[in-house]
Design a protein around this motif. Sequence first.
Motif, PDB file in Angstrom:
ATOM      1  N   ARG A   1       0.751  -1.319  -0.010  1.00  0.00           N
ATOM      2  CA  ARG A   1       0.087   0.095   0.122  1.00  0.00           C
ATOM      3  C   ARG A   1       0.935   1.093  -0.149  1.00  0.00           C
ATOM      4  O   ARG A   1       2.039   1.190   0.701  1.00  0.00           O
TER       5      ARG A   1
ATOM      6  N   THR B   1       0.693   5.035   0.972  1.00  0.00           N
ATOM      7  CA  THR B   1      -0.147   6.122   1.672  1.00  0.00           C
ATOM      8  C   THR B   1       0.646   7.633   1.658  1.00  0.00           C
ATOM      9  O   THR B   1       1.879   7.729   1.743  1.00  0.00           O
ATOM     10  N   TYR B   2      -0.315   8.617   1.456  1.00  0.00           N
ATOM     11  CA  TYR B   2       0.325   9.972   1.358  1.00  0.00           C
ATOM     12  C   TYR B   2      -0.173  10.664   2.627  1.00  0.00           C
ATOM     13  O   TYR B   2      -1.282  10.484   3.436  1.00  0.00           O
ATOM     14  N   ASN B   3       0.939  11.129   3.065  1.00  0.00           N
ATOM     15  CA  ASN B   3       0.984  12.018   4.372  1.00  0.00           C
ATOM     16  C   ASN B   3       1.262  13.583   4.166  1.00  0.00           C
ATOM     17  O   ASN B   3       2.231  13.998   3.502  1.00  0.00           O
TER      18      ASN B   3
ATOM     19  N   THR C   1      -7.360   7.905   0.069  1.00  0.00           N
ATOM     20  CA  THR C   1      -7.229   6.542   0.166  1.00  0.00           C
ATOM     21  C   THR C   1      -5.876   5.928  -0.293  1.00  0.00           C
ATOM     22  O   THR C   1      -4.863   6.785  -0.943  1.00  0.00           O
ATOM     23  N   ASN C   2      -5.748   4.817   0.483  1.00  0.00           N
ATOM     24  CA  ASN C   2      -4.294   4.249   0.120  1.00  0.00           C
ATOM     25  C   ASN C   2      -4.535   3.621  -1.048  1.00  0.00           C
ATOM     26  O   ASN C   2      -5.379   2.964  -1.685  1.00  0.00           O
ATOM     27  N   ASP C   3      -3.307   3.594  -1.791  1.00  0.00           N
ATOM     28  CA  ASP C   3      -3.225   3.125  -3.301  1.00  0.00           C
ATOM     29  C   ASP C   3      -2.614   1.677  -2.985  1.00  0.00           C
ATOM     30  O   ASP C   3      -1.530   1.537  -2.233  1.00  0.00           O
ATOM     31  N   GLN C   4      -3.134   0.667  -3.809  1.00  0.00           N
ATOM     32  CA  GLN C   4      -2.436  -0.629  -3.581  1.00  0.00           C
ATOM     33  C   GLN C   4      -1.958  -1.248  -5.208  1.00  0.00           C
ATOM     34  O   GLN C   4      -2.753  -1.271  -5.983  1.00  0.00           O
TER      35      GLN C   4
ATOM     36  N   ASP D   1       4.621  -1.850   2.770  1.00  0.00           N
ATOM     37  CA  ASP D   1       3.780  -0.625   2.565  1.00  0.00           C
ATOM     38  C   ASP D   1       4.803   0.678   2.595  1.00  0.00           C
ATOM     39  O   ASP D   1       5.511   0.612   3.354  1.00  0.00           O
TER      40      ASP D   1
ATOM     41  N   ILE E   1       4.961   5.036   3.271  1.00  0.00           N
ATOM     42  CA  ILE E   1       4.294   6.299   3.189  1.00  0.00           C
ATOM     43  C   ILE E   1       5.159   7.355   2.379  1.00  0.00           C
ATOM     44  O   ILE E   1       6.531   7.528   2.438  1.00  0.00           O
TER      45      ILE E   1
END
Length: 155
Positions: free
Chosen positions: A29, A31-33, A44-47, A106, A108
């Motif tokens: 995944r 995740t953008y922060n 939304t998390n991209d997978q 995963d 970030i």
Amino acid sequence: MFVLIASSLFQPVITFADSINNSETVNPRITYNANGGTNNGTVTNDQIALNSSYNVRSVGTDSGDLNFTPPNPSSQIFEGWNTEPNGGGDSYSAGQVVTSWPYSQDTILYAQWAKASTVSYNLNGATSQSAPVSQFGKSGTSVTVPNIYFSQLSF
């Protein structure tokens, strides 16, 4: 693979068993922060599958963009993404196509914010046209100054 199992009647039972593949499909995944900024939308998390192509997301208000604002919107602008909050990891540009995503875990991506300035124009009393719109951009970058035409007054 054949497995021989004895039954209670002493008749052999042959069972076919599939070989088990212990390799697991990895779909990390992303995740953008906002990294100190503000998230004004839904993230939304991209997978994606490991080593698949991936388009790094942009910051903005268009469909698919992340609606992040900088910690100080009057003096900062979005510069890109990094795998470390302080910018010391791997950097990615907004919209960049990564042809083979390198992370099996995963990840970030932290927004990176750059200093920004506003360039404003003043016609210094001229009335033949209106002043060009102010430009806001990363400090230290070039600005294209719009053409301003003045008409000469007769005395």
